[in-house]
Scaffold this motif. Sequence first.
Motif, PDB file in Angstrom:
ATOM      1  N   ALA A 171       0.857  -1.184   0.000  1.00  0.00           N
ATOM      2  CA  ALA A 171       0.000   0.000   0.000  1.00  0.00           C
ATOM      3  C   ALA A 171       0.889   1.229   0.000  1.00  0.00           C
ATOM      4  CB  ALA A 171      -0.917  -0.003   1.226  1.00  0.00           C
ATOM      5  N   GLY A 172       0.314   2.347  -0.441  1.00  0.00           N
ATOM      6  CA  GLY A 172       1.095   3.585  -0.419  1.00  0.00           C
ATOM      7  C   GLY A 172       0.274   4.750  -0.909  1.00  0.00           C
ATOM      8  N   LEU A 173       0.678   5.923  -0.486  1.00  0.00           N
ATOM      9  CA  LEU A 173      -0.030   7.134  -0.901  1.00  0.00           C
ATOM     10  C   LEU A 173       0.942   8.308  -0.960  1.00  0.00           C
ATOM     11  CD1 LEU A 173      -2.187   8.465   2.099  1.00  0.00           C
ATOM     12  CD2 LEU A 173      -0.174   7.034   2.323  1.00  0.00           C
ATOM     13  N   THR A 174       0.612   9.244  -1.839  1.00  0.00           N
ATOM     14  CA  THR A 174       1.382  10.487  -1.912  1.00  0.00           C
ATOM     15  C   THR A 174       1.111  11.291  -0.650  1.00  0.00           C
ATOM     16  OG1 THR A 174       1.211  10.469  -4.289  1.00  0.00           O
ATOM     17  CG2 THR A 174       1.664  12.607  -3.266  1.00  0.00           C
ATOM     18  N   ALA A 175       2.178  11.841  -0.050  1.00  0.00           N
ATOM     19  CA  ALA A 175       1.999  12.569   1.210  1.00  0.00           C
ATOM     20  C   ALA A 175       3.026  13.695   1.339  1.00  0.00           C
ATOM     21  CB  ALA A 175       2.125  11.619   2.394  1.00  0.00           C
ATOM     22  N   VAL A 224      -1.734  10.260   8.150  1.00  0.00           N
ATOM     23  CA  VAL A 224      -2.449   9.441   7.168  1.00  0.00           C
ATOM     24  C   VAL A 224      -3.955   9.583   7.369  1.00  0.00           C
ATOM     25  CG1 VAL A 224      -2.743   7.122   6.199  1.00  0.00           C
ATOM     26  CG2 VAL A 224      -0.526   7.800   7.160  1.00  0.00           C
ATOM     27  N   ASP A 225      -4.632   9.899   6.271  1.00  0.00           N
ATOM     28  CA  ASP A 225      -6.090  10.060   6.255  1.00  0.00           C
ATOM     29  C   ASP A 225      -6.749   8.726   6.604  1.00  0.00           C
ATOM     30  OD1 ASP A 225      -8.766  10.511   5.587  1.00  0.00           O
ATOM     31  OD2 ASP A 225      -8.237  11.771   3.875  1.00  0.00           O
ATOM     32  N   LYS A 226      -7.626   8.753   7.599  1.00  0.00           N
ATOM     33  CA  LYS A 226      -8.300   7.514   8.006  1.00  0.00           C
ATOM     34  C   LYS A 226      -9.181   6.956   6.897  1.00  0.00           C
ATOM     35  CE  LYS A 226      -8.471   9.029  12.812  1.00  0.00           C
ATOM     36  NZ  LYS A 226      -9.335   9.628  13.844  1.00  0.00           N
ATOM     37  N   LYS A 227      -9.564   7.796   5.954  1.00  0.00           N
ATOM     38  CA  LYS A 227     -10.438   7.349   4.857  1.00  0.00           C
ATOM     39  C   LYS A 227      -9.651   6.783   3.672  1.00  0.00           C
ATOM     40  CE  LYS A 227     -12.599  11.321   4.373  1.00  0.00           C
ATOM     41  NZ  LYS A 227     -11.808  12.045   5.379  1.00  0.00           N
ATOM     42  N   ASP A 279      -7.458   4.302   1.336  1.00  0.00           N
ATOM     43  CA  ASP A 279      -7.411   2.836   1.195  1.00  0.00           C
ATOM     44  C   ASP A 279      -6.199   2.256   1.911  1.00  0.00           C
ATOM     45  OD1 ASP A 279      -9.646   3.039  -0.355  1.00  0.00           O
ATOM     46  OD2 ASP A 279      -8.678   2.498  -2.254  1.00  0.00           O
ATOM     47  N   SER A 280      -5.115   3.030   1.957  1.00  0.00           N
ATOM     48  CA  SER A 280      -3.865   2.546   2.551  1.00  0.00           C
ATOM     49  C   SER A 280      -3.925   2.478   4.082  1.00  0.00           C
ATOM     50  CB  SER A 280      -2.701   3.483   2.188  1.00  0.00           C
ATOM     51  OG  SER A 280      -2.661   3.735   0.816  1.00  0.00           O
TER      52      SER A 280
END
Length: 159
Positions: free
Chosen positions: A32-36, A53-56, A58-59
């Motif tokens: 998993a991963g997200l731009t931050a 990290v946004d609780k909403k 997917d990651s």
Amino acid sequence: MPVDQLEFRRVMGHFATGVTVVTTHDGAGKLAGLTANAVASVSLEPPMMLVCVDKKSDSYPAFGASQVFAVNILSNAQETLSRRFAKSGGDKFTGVGYTLGVTGAPVLSDTIAHLECRVRHEFDAGDHTIYVGEAVEISVRSEGDPLLYFRGGYRNLSA
Ligand SMILES: Cc1cc2nc3c(=O)[nH]c(=O)nc-3n(C[C@H](O)[C@H](O)[C@H](O)COP(=O)(O)O)c2cc1C
């Protein structure tokens, strides 16, 4: 009067940042991963950094499951990668170069630098969770220029 959410976002958009992709895994082999850009160094002794990290997202569940993350600091040649990890859904890692680090989190190829962390503290903060991780493996991988984010758009050091 409460602060308007859009205005809050617009005002904070005036704080120029680098761009990272924060990666993790769910403890069962799923990456998993997200731009931050809500990342910061916190402590030198021990070396710790935080990611919000946004609780909403997917990651999000994967961070809680594995308690590890890698912060991949993007170069100015990686805007497409940043856009890819800023969208939910799909397999973000197909066709992306990476190796699994000592924590099992994906370490992306061709970044400027990366830090792998093990979560030591976590704090509930509105719609986000702040994970504070101890850095366990770090490296500068290139002396290239960073990708920047300012006023809602990607920027380069020279532009
Ligand atoms: C420049 C930039 C910075 C971002 N910073 C963060 C951040 O610090 N934390 C966060 O949770 N989401 C952040 N986002 C939004 C996530 O990248 C976005 O919600 C993404 O779709 C989440 O992916 P996921 O749902 O697959 O986990 C940022 C997006 C951009 C474009």
